[in-house]
Design a protein around this motif. Structure first.
Motif, PDB file in Angstrom:
ATOM      1  N   ALA A   7      44.511  28.299  31.535  1.00  0.00           N
ATOM      2  CA  ALA A   7      43.950  29.586  31.944  1.00  0.00           C
ATOM      3  C   ALA A   7      43.873  29.657  33.469  1.00  0.00           C
ATOM      4  O   ALA A   7      44.142  30.701  34.067  1.00  0.00           O
ATOM      5  N   LYS A   8      43.539  28.539  34.092  1.00  0.00           N
ATOM      6  CA  LYS A   8      43.435  28.481  35.556  1.00  0.00           C
ATOM      7  C   LYS A   8      44.787  28.784  36.194  1.00  0.00           C
ATOM      8  O   LYS A   8      44.878  29.601  37.122  1.00  0.00           O
ATOM      9  N   ASP A   9      45.844  28.139  35.697  1.00  0.00           N
ATOM     10  CA  ASP A   9      47.180  28.375  36.242  1.00  0.00           C
ATOM     11  C   ASP A   9      47.633  29.810  36.001  1.00  0.00           C
ATOM     12  O   ASP A   9      48.244  30.444  36.867  1.00  0.00           O
ATOM     13  N   SER A  10      47.323  30.319  34.817  1.00  0.00           N
ATOM     14  CA  SER A  10      47.718  31.690  34.483  1.00  0.00           C
ATOM     15  C   SER A  10      46.991  32.697  35.361  1.00  0.00           C
ATOM     16  O   SER A  10      47.578  33.689  35.785  1.00  0.00           O
ATOM     17  N   ALA A  11      45.710  32.445  35.625  1.00  0.00           N
ATOM     18  CA  ALA A  11      44.934  33.340  36.499  1.00  0.00           C
ATOM     19  C   ALA A  11      45.555  33.384  37.887  1.00  0.00           C
ATOM     20  O   ALA A  11      45.695  34.455  38.483  1.00  0.00           O
ATOM     21  N   VAL A  14      48.858  35.497  37.903  1.00  0.00           N
ATOM     22  CA  VAL A  14      48.708  36.957  37.891  1.00  0.00           C
ATOM     23  C   VAL A  14      47.719  37.447  38.946  1.00  0.00           C
ATOM     24  O   VAL A  14      47.384  38.626  38.983  1.00  0.00           O
ATOM     25  N   LYS A  15      47.242  36.503  39.774  1.00  0.00           N
ATOM     26  CA  LYS A  15      46.397  36.821  40.934  1.00  0.00           C
ATOM     27  C   LYS A  15      45.087  37.511  40.563  1.00  0.00           C
ATOM     28  O   LYS A  15      44.737  38.559  41.087  1.00  0.00           O
ATOM     29  N   VAL A  16      44.388  36.880  39.591  1.00  0.00           N
ATOM     30  CA  VAL A  16      43.039  37.313  39.246  1.00  0.00           C
ATOM     31  C   VAL A  16      42.159  36.071  39.227  1.00  0.00           C
ATOM     32  O   VAL A  16      42.650  34.943  39.216  1.00  0.00           O
ATOM     33  N   THR A  17      40.854  36.293  39.198  1.00  0.00           N
ATOM     34  CA  THR A  17      39.945  35.154  39.159  1.00  0.00           C
ATOM     35  C   THR A  17      39.993  34.507  37.779  1.00  0.00           C
ATOM     36  O   THR A  17      40.384  35.134  36.789  1.00  0.00           O
ATOM     37  N   GLU A  18      39.565  33.251  37.749  1.00  0.00           N
ATOM     38  CA  GLU A  18      39.509  32.551  36.460  1.00  0.00           C
ATOM     39  C   GLU A  18      38.556  33.262  35.515  1.00  0.00           C
ATOM     40  O   GLU A  18      38.791  33.330  34.309  1.00  0.00           O
ATOM     41  N   LYS A  19      37.468  33.798  36.055  1.00  0.00           N
ATOM     42  CA  LYS A  19      36.493  34.505  35.227  1.00  0.00           C
ATOM     43  C   LYS A  19      37.132  35.720  34.568  1.00  0.00           C
ATOM     44  O   LYS A  19      36.952  35.948  33.370  1.00  0.00           O
ATOM     45  N   THR A  20      37.869  36.486  35.362  1.00  0.00           N
ATOM     46  CA  THR A  20      38.546  37.667  34.817  1.00  0.00           C
ATOM     47  C   THR A  20      39.529  37.265  33.728  1.00  0.00           C
ATOM     48  O   THR A  20      39.561  37.856  32.639  1.00  0.00           O
ATOM     49  N   PHE A  21      40.296  36.229  34.023  1.00  0.00           N
ATOM     50  CA  PHE A  21      41.278  35.781  33.033  1.00  0.00           C
ATOM     51  C   PHE A  21      40.579  35.282  31.773  1.00  0.00           C
ATOM     52  O   PHE A  21      41.024  35.554  30.658  1.00  0.00           O
ATOM     53  N   GLY A  22      39.474  34.563  31.945  1.00  0.00           N
ATOM     54  CA  GLY A  22      38.689  34.093  30.802  1.00  0.00           C
ATOM     55  C   GLY A  22      38.176  35.253  29.965  1.00  0.00           C
ATOM     56  O   GLY A  22      38.154  35.183  28.730  1.00  0.00           O
ATOM     57  N   ASN A  23      37.760  36.324  30.634  1.00  0.00           N
ATOM     58  CA  ASN A  23      37.313  37.527  29.910  1.00  0.00           C
ATOM     59  C   ASN A  23      38.455  38.138  29.095  1.00  0.00           C
ATOM     60  O   ASN A  23      38.247  38.597  27.975  1.00  0.00           O
ATOM     61  N   TRP A  24      39.649  38.152  29.685  1.00  0.00           N
ATOM     62  CA  TRP A  24      40.808  38.675  28.962  1.00  0.00           C
ATOM     63  C   TRP A  24      41.095  37.831  27.732  1.00  0.00           C
ATOM     64  O   TRP A  24      41.442  38.359  26.674  1.00  0.00           O
ATOM     65  N   ILE A  25      40.989  36.525  27.882  1.00  0.00           N
ATOM     66  CA  ILE A  25      41.232  35.619  26.751  1.00  0.00           C
ATOM     67  C   ILE A  25      40.308  35.969  25.594  1.00  0.00           C
ATOM     68  O   ILE A  25      40.739  36.058  24.439  1.00  0.00           O
TER      69      ILE A  25
END
Length: 165
Positions: A7-11, A14-25
């Protein structure tokens, strides 16, 4: 999900925070999708085949070692080195036991693969019944679409019949 990235690498990608990406997950259920994909029928079959391949490689290595031990035994018998003969015979016995164990494991994994495939394979009659129901519903809901897909239906049923036999 498909590339095995964290998730960290993916965030970062796509140039978003890890928190945002975690929310998407969480919001879009990506973890469940990934888990379902990793446990898909084809993936499980591939995993079983990989296990069998690994055991087969180990068996072959042991078989090579056994052949080397047999050659060593001949040498020790010719030189009348009784201690080396005894030790080598014990090692040969152990190698043979290992091979039997590998053969047993391969047999069991093959049986698992065979059973898994039987459990997951749909019979042709069931498949045809379901497709017939789908096509009947399509005809009731959208007759034009049904008529446009007649060639597809025939091709699909023929393909399924050949595959499922």
């Amino acid at each position: 999900m498909d590339q095995g990235k964290t998730a960290k690498d993916s965030a970062k990608l796509v140039k978003v925070t890890e928190k945002t990406f975690g929310n998407w997950i969480e919001k879009y259920g990506w973890k469940k999708l990934r888990d379902a994909k990793e446990n898909s029928r084809d993936q499980r079959i591939d995993n079983i085949k990989n296990v069998i391949d690994g055991i087969t490689e180990d068996r072959q290595a042991t078989r090579t070692r056994l052949n080397e031990l047999k050659a060593d035994l001949k040498t020790y018998l010719n030189t009348k080195d009784d201690d080396a003969v005894e030790i080598t015979r014990e090692m040969i016995t152990e190698a043979r036991k290992e091979i039997v164990g590998y053969d047993d494991a391969i047999s069991k994994w093959n049986k698992t693969l065979e059973n898994f495939d039987k459990e997951r394979t749909v019979s042709l009659s069931n498949y045809l019944y379901v497709m017939d129901e789908v096509f009947k519903d399509m005809q009731m809901v959208d007759t034009d679409l049904y008529l446009k897909t007649l060639d597809f239906q025939e091709q699909h049923i023929t393909k399924a019949s050949l595959k499922l036999g």
